[in-house]
Design a protein around this motif. Structure first.
Motif, PDB file in Angstrom:
ATOM      1  N   UNK A  29      -8.643  -3.671 -13.731  1.00 55.83           N
ATOM      2  CA  UNK A  29      -8.276  -2.321 -13.322  1.00 55.83           C
ATOM      3  C   UNK A  29      -9.302  -1.728 -12.376  1.00 55.83           C
ATOM      4  N   UNK A  30      -9.005  -0.540 -11.920  1.00 61.70           N
ATOM      5  CA  UNK A  30      -9.847   0.179 -10.965  1.00 61.70           C
ATOM      6  C   UNK A  30     -11.244   0.418 -11.552  1.00 61.70           C
ATOM      7  N   UNK A  31     -12.260   0.223 -10.716  1.00 65.33           N
ATOM      8  CA  UNK A  31     -13.639   0.374 -11.181  1.00 65.33           C
ATOM      9  C   UNK A  31     -14.520   0.981 -10.106  1.00 65.33           C
ATOM     10  N   UNK A  32     -15.525   1.713 -10.558  1.00 67.45           N
ATOM     11  CA  UNK A  32     -16.572   2.212  -9.670  1.00 67.45           C
ATOM     12  C   UNK A  32     -17.604   1.102  -9.462  1.00 67.45           C
ATOM     13  N   UNK A  33     -18.364   1.205  -8.400  1.00 67.16           N
ATOM     14  CA  UNK A  33     -19.395   0.210  -8.108  1.00 67.16           C
ATOM     15  C   UNK A  33     -20.347   0.071  -9.296  1.00 67.16           C
ATOM     16  N   UNK A  34     -20.724   1.181  -9.891  1.00 66.19           N
ATOM     17  CA  UNK A  34     -21.664   1.123 -11.025  1.00 66.19           C
ATOM     18  C   UNK A  34     -21.081   0.346 -12.204  1.00 66.19           C
ATOM     19  N   UNK A  35     -19.767   0.440 -12.403  1.00 70.53           N
ATOM     20  CA  UNK A  35     -19.123  -0.322 -13.481  1.00 70.53           C
ATOM     21  C   UNK A  35     -19.127  -1.820 -13.183  1.00 70.53           C
ATOM     22  N   UNK A  36     -18.916  -2.165 -11.921  1.00 70.24           N
ATOM     23  CA  UNK A  36     -18.946  -3.577 -11.522  1.00 70.24           C
ATOM     24  C   UNK A  36     -20.359  -4.120 -11.672  1.00 70.24           C
ATOM     25  N   UNK A  37     -21.347  -3.321 -11.265  1.00 74.21           N
ATOM     26  CA  UNK A  37     -22.759  -3.708 -11.429  1.00 74.21           C
ATOM     27  C   UNK A  37     -23.042  -3.991 -12.897  1.00 74.21           C
ATOM     28  N   UNK A  38     -22.584  -3.098 -13.777  1.00 73.34           N
ATOM     29  CA  UNK A  38     -22.805  -3.280 -15.207  1.00 73.34           C
ATOM     30  C   UNK A  38     -22.122  -4.511 -15.759  1.00 73.34           C
ATOM     31  N   UNK A  69     -16.700   6.253  -5.595  1.00 72.27           N
ATOM     32  CA  UNK A  69     -15.678   5.499  -4.887  1.00 72.27           C
ATOM     33  C   UNK A  69     -15.160   4.465  -5.877  1.00 72.27           C
ATOM     34  N   UNK A  70     -13.847   4.483  -6.104  1.00 74.38           N
ATOM     35  CA  UNK A  70     -13.217   3.559  -7.047  1.00 74.38           C
ATOM     36  C   UNK A  70     -12.509   2.451  -6.276  1.00 74.38           C
ATOM     37  N   UNK A  71     -12.712   1.224  -6.728  1.00 74.22           N
ATOM     38  CA  UNK A  71     -12.151   0.046  -6.065  1.00 74.22           C
ATOM     39  C   UNK A  71     -11.071  -0.583  -6.934  1.00 74.22           C
ATOM     40  N   UNK A  72     -10.074  -1.153  -6.277  1.00 72.73           N
ATOM     41  CA  UNK A  72      -9.023  -1.878  -6.989  1.00 72.73           C
ATOM     42  C   UNK A  72      -8.539  -3.037  -6.122  1.00 72.73           C
ATOM     43  N   UNK A  73      -7.916  -4.002  -6.779  1.00 66.91           N
ATOM     44  CA  UNK A  73      -7.387  -5.176  -6.089  1.00 66.91           C
ATOM     45  C   UNK A  73      -6.137  -4.777  -5.307  1.00 66.91           C
ATOM     46  N   UNK A  74      -6.017  -5.291  -4.116  1.00 66.64           N
ATOM     47  CA  UNK A  74      -4.807  -5.117  -3.309  1.00 66.64           C
ATOM     48  C   UNK A  74      -3.941  -6.354  -3.528  1.00 66.64           C
ATOM     49  N   UNK A  75      -3.018  -6.253  -4.473  1.00 69.07           N
ATOM     50  CA  UNK A  75      -2.185  -7.384  -4.850  1.00 69.07           C
ATOM     51  C   UNK A  75      -1.356  -7.950  -3.708  1.00 69.07           C
ATOM     52  N   UNK A  76      -0.957  -7.103  -2.794  1.00 61.29           N
ATOM     53  CA  UNK A  76      -0.134  -7.568  -1.666  1.00 61.29           C
ATOM     54  C   UNK A  76      -0.899  -8.567  -0.811  1.00 61.29           C
ATOM     55  N   UNK A  77      -2.171  -8.304  -0.555  1.00 62.85           N
ATOM     56  CA  UNK A  77      -2.984  -9.239   0.226  1.00 62.85           C
ATOM     57  C   UNK A  77      -3.271 -10.518  -0.556  1.00 62.85           C
ATOM     58  N   UNK A  78      -3.458 -10.401  -1.872  1.00 61.98           N
ATOM     59  CA  UNK A  78      -3.700 -11.594  -2.685  1.00 61.98           C
ATOM     60  C   UNK A  78      -2.471 -12.486  -2.757  1.00 61.98           C
ATOM     61  N   UNK A  79      -1.301 -11.899  -2.578  1.00 66.62           N
ATOM     62  CA  UNK A  79      -0.053 -12.669  -2.635  1.00 66.62           C
ATOM     63  C   UNK A  79      -0.036 -13.769  -1.570  1.00 66.62           C
ATOM     64  N   UNK A  80      -0.623 -13.518  -0.428  1.00 67.90           N
ATOM     65  CA  UNK A  80      -0.695 -14.527   0.630  1.00 67.90           C
ATOM     66  C   UNK A  80      -1.424 -15.771   0.122  1.00 67.90           C
TER      67      UNK A  80
END
Length: 112
Positions: A29-38, A69-80
């Motif tokens: 799911x959507x995460x902030x940079x600090x959450x990804x760092x953790x 800033x919250x980041x999330x996966x762009x599933x449409x681009x991953x579909x390629x």
């Protein structure tokens, strides 16, 4: 021949194992940079660098929420990438079927 820049192509971007780890973290799911760092235990500049590449090739999106800033996966681009890899699924399926058949033969031989 020179390799294509990782910032031009999603395939090159995900060739880097650390960027795949960032995508895996964001798969929850959507995460902030600090959450990804953790979650990954990496220095913040490293996470930001990899997020920047993933964002530039369109594999992640971001939005502002307050000061974060919250980041999330762009599933449409991953579909390629998924569609391309799906061409090779027959090889995985074939191998799994072969392993299953061997296990069933061995189980039958042991029960006799």
């Amino acid at each position: 021949m020179a390799r294509a820049a990782t910032t031009l192509d999603p395939f090159n971007a995900v060739a880097e194992p650390k960027r795949r780890q960032v995508l895996e973290a964001l798969a929850t799911g959507e995460m902030a940079v600090s959450d990804i760092v953790g979650r990954l235990g990496w220095p913040q500049p490293m996470v930001s660098k990899h997020l920047g590449v993933l964002k530039e090739v369109g594999l992640v999106t971001s939005r502002r929420e307050g000061r974060q800033r919250l980041y999330s996966v762009n599933g449409e681009q991953l579909k390629t990438i998924h569609d391309w890899a799906r061409m090779f699924e027959k090889f995985w399926s074939h191998q799994l079927l072969r392993i299953k058949e061997q296990a069933e033969r061995r189980a039958k031989d042991l029960s006799v």
